[in-house]
Design an enzyme around this catalytic site. Structure first.
Site, PDB file in Angstrom:
ATOM      1  N   GLU A  56       0.823  -1.207   0.000  1.00 19.06           N
ATOM      2  CA  GLU A  56       0.000   0.000   0.000  1.00 19.06           C
ATOM      3  C   GLU A  56       0.857   1.258   0.000  1.00 19.06           C
ATOM      4  OE1 GLU A  56      -2.100  -2.856   2.940  1.00 19.06           O
ATOM      5  OE2 GLU A  56      -0.125  -2.652   1.990  1.00 19.06           O
TER       6      GLU A  56
ATOM      7  N   ARG B  95      13.016 -23.832  -5.554  1.00 19.55           N
ATOM      8  CA  ARG B  95      13.945 -23.578  -4.460  1.00 19.55           C
ATOM      9  C   ARG B  95      14.084 -22.091  -4.171  1.00 19.55           C
ATOM     10  NH1 ARG B  95      19.136 -27.645  -5.483  1.00 19.55           N
ATOM     11  NH2 ARG B  95      18.018 -29.618  -5.184  1.00 19.55           N
TER      12      ARG B  95
ATOM     13  N   ARG C 202      20.261 -22.632  -8.451  1.00 15.12           N
ATOM     14  CA  ARG C 202      21.121 -22.287  -9.592  1.00 15.12           C
ATOM     15  C   ARG C 202      20.244 -21.890 -10.772  1.00 15.12           C
ATOM     16  NH1 ARG C 202      22.911 -26.725  -7.096  1.00 15.12           N
ATOM     17  NH2 ARG C 202      22.167 -28.236  -8.641  1.00 15.12           N
TER      18      ARG C 202
END
Length: 366
Positions: free
Chosen positions: A53, A185, A208
């Site tokens: 906001e 991940r 990665r």
């Protein structure tokens, strides 16, 4: 004329920009609209920084007076690491507030909307509420139960095998699927495996992504007797994330000292009736650290144990179009079912294709 649902959908798209970066806070998006025209947008970037906001109202400036603000989550009315958003809305001159879902946090719990209404603002609740809730399932669970959201992830063959037998290496899923795993991940707080997987695969458990993007989650290893070696890859790499190893009360002090010397954090928890680590105690420890999500990557005994204990909330199963055979490593081990009616089941929420692989996503039914 565009209706509230259209503008809320835009706010949801804004909120998604913060996925994986706001924990333990929720992902929130905000949109300021006046005379049916977009004035400004904003989203929560990271815990401890201004909320959605505030970003949207700062961008709107004086144009916010008499406008409507659409927010995916009820504005907070308490002071935490940042001031209350209700005060920012009142100061801005906003005349109407449209809220996707009420905040389950006991510190808010409807108080934000009540505060705004008490000051004469028009408040509309529940617009695209389910879509807004789906953004923040981990936050909702952690703030209401103290436990993180548990995602079981696996890559398997068509006949339900995780790998070849006898420790033979080789990817089952394709490169596209593996990139998606790293995106997963990047969005969770922790990644969890058992000691068997840690010893056989010696994984890095890092994120990665192309261009060195991504954030490493906390690495969690279930290792009752502390069999993981101090030379494990996860303890010998450059990573901003810690490695927590959960062990039983009888684990050898010398092993614990060697692992701590290598950088691991040792967490001792009680054992269950079967002599295995109490998974509920593990999740409680993660919850106390304000972790909102954990990606359980296996192996088969860990998958089976989490399902057997009823601790899985969501599944992400990658299916590759190959067969491995009965001598391969199964997806699950040790469910001990006596009848089909007792089998854990889930509601499929989405099926996606990555090359020739399929990703099945679903919510476990309670």
């Amino acid at each position: 004329m565009k209706d509230d649902r259209v503008w809320m959908q835009l706010a949801i798209r804004e909120a998604r920009k913060g996925l994986g970066r706001t924990s333990p806070n929720p992902c929130v998006g905000a949109v300021v609209v006046k005379d049916n025209s977009l004035i400004a947008t904003g989203y929560h970037h990271q815990a401890g920084t201004p909320h959605a906001e505030v970003h949207a109202l700062r961008a709107a400036g004086e144009k916010a007076r008499g406008a409507t603000i659409y927010v995916t989550l009820e504005p907070c009315n308490h002071t935490g690491r940042t001031p209350p958003c209700t005060q920012a809305i009142l100061t801005s001159g906003i005349s109407r507030v449209v809220v996707g879902m009420l905040d389950p946090n006991p510190l808010v719990a409807g108080g934000g909307c009540k505060t705004l209404a008490a000051h004469g603002l028009e408040v509309t609740q529940g617009v695209l509420a389910e879509e807004c809730r789906s953004l923040n399932r981990p936050f909702i669970k952690q703030v209401t139960t103290g436990l993180p959201w548990v995602i079981m992830k696996a890559g398997m063959s068509l006949d339900g095998r995780l790998a070849l037998s006898s420790g033979q290496s080789g990817w089952i899923t394709n490169a596209q699927s593996r990139r998606q795993v790293h995106r997963l991940r990047d969005r969770v707080d922790a990644i969890l495996i058992g000691s068997g997987t840690a010893l056989s695969d010696d994984p890095a458990l890092t994120t990665r992504l192309p261009g060195r993007r991504g954030r490493d989650p906390l690495r969690v290893i279930l290792d009752t007797a502390l069999k993981v070696l101090p030379t494990a890859k996860m303890l010998q790499q450059a990573s901003s994330a810690a490695t927590w190893i959960f062990c039983g009360p009888e684990a050898e002090a010398k092993r614990a000292a060697a692992l701590m010397e290598a950088g691991a954090v040792i967490k001792q928890v009680r054992l269950d009736d079967a002599g295995q680590l109490d998974l509920g105690a593990v999740l409680c420890e993660l919850g106390r650290a304000q972790l909102t999500s954990v990606l359980v990557e296996g192996g088969s005994r860990v998958h089976g144990a989490f399902l057997r204990a009823g601790l899985v909330d969501e599944v992400n199963i990658f299916v590759a179009p190959i067969f491995i055979g009965a001598d391969g490593v199964p997806l699950l081990d040790g469910l001990g079912l006596q009848k089909v009616a007792d089998a854990p089941c889930f509601t499929t929420t989405r099926v996606r294709r990555f090359g020739n692989d399929l990703l099945i996503e679903g919510l476990v039914e309670r």
